[in-house]
Design an enzyme around this catalytic site. Structure first.
Site, PDB file in Angstrom:
ATOM      1  N   ASP A  89       0.821  -1.208   0.000  1.00 35.18           N
ATOM      2  CA  ASP A  89       0.000   0.000   0.000  1.00 35.18           C
ATOM      3  C   ASP A  89       0.859   1.265   0.000  1.00 35.18           C
ATOM      4  OD1 ASP A  89      -2.138   1.748   0.281  1.00 35.18           O
ATOM      5  OD2 ASP A  89      -2.280   1.487   2.449  1.00 35.18           O
TER       6      ASP A  89
ATOM      7  N   CYS B 216      -7.901  -1.896  -5.751  1.00 33.97           N
ATOM      8  CA  CYS B 216      -7.108  -1.965  -4.527  1.00 33.97           C
ATOM      9  C   CYS B 216      -8.129  -1.773  -3.407  1.00 33.97           C
ATOM     10  CB  CYS B 216      -5.985  -0.944  -4.524  1.00 33.97           C
ATOM     11  SG  CYS B 216      -6.440   0.717  -5.084  1.00 33.97           S
TER      12      CYS B 216
END
Length: 207
Positions: free
Chosen positions: A97, A139
């Protein structure tokens, strides 16, 4: 957005920011609307990660675009059974991330798109129906890792980094943080997805 309130500091796991503006948090169908980026041979649907509860809306959005491929770039804990029942192909290209993808992951991503492009071209020859390869990609919030891989694909198609980022941010406000922007600015495209026809012009736009 997320940590620090600046687009340069958010991560995928932060708030959904601009693309959810006007969507009540309880309206899952609204929140799961995709950012559609079409580029001649490809159509990308950038989405936030579904949950088991919101999965029907996620699949509905894919079906609306006649999409049967979903790429996941984050760890996902939802059940895959709904995708399996709908014959949706699930591909994983996870990376950390808030960061940029590795060279190996980028190569795997482009090779995957090349394979899909070739398969699609063969199908078109058999059916005489012209349509782009549609890939849904998510995501966590649809603001970082997924947009970056779409940006890489568009650059490998022949677009410039700044116009790619501008196009994506037009549909996904707050997308792509500063480290990811630096990665895209310095990315050296090999034009691996560029059409081979001499007269072909690049035509990409957000919807």
């Amino acid at each position: 957005l997320g940590g620090g309130g600046s687009p340069n500091h958010y991560t995928d796991t932060g708030s959904v920011g601009g693309f959810g503006m006007g969507c009540p948090s309880s309206n899952l169908k609204c929140l799961l609307q995709s950012a559609e980026i079409k580029c001649d041979n490809f159509k990308f649907l950038i989405l936030m990660m579904p949950t088991n509860t919101s999965m029907p809306f996620f699949i509905e959005e894919m079906r609306k675009h006649d999409c049967s491929i979903v790429v996941r770039v984050c760890e996902s804990k939802y059940s895959l059974q709904p995708f399996i029942r709908e014959n949706i192909e699930v591909i994983d290209f996870p990376y950390k991330d808030g960061t940029a993808p590795s060279v190996d992951l980028v190569n795997q991503w482009i090779e995957f798109l090349q394979q899909k492009q070739l398969q699609h071209q063969r199908q078109e020859e058999d059916t005489a129906v012209k349509s782009p390869v549609c890939v849904a990609i998510h995501c966590v919030a649809g603001l970082g890792r997924a947009p970056v891989l779409v940006a890489v694909a568009l650059m490998e198609y022949g677009m410039k980094s700044l116009e790619v980022v501008e196009m994506i941010r037009a549909r996904r406000r707050g997308a792509i943080n500063q480290p990811q922007l630096d990665f895209l600015t310095n990315y050296k495209s090999k034009k691996r997805l560029k059409p081979r026809r001499r007269s072909s012009k690049i035509f990409c736009k957000p919807f």
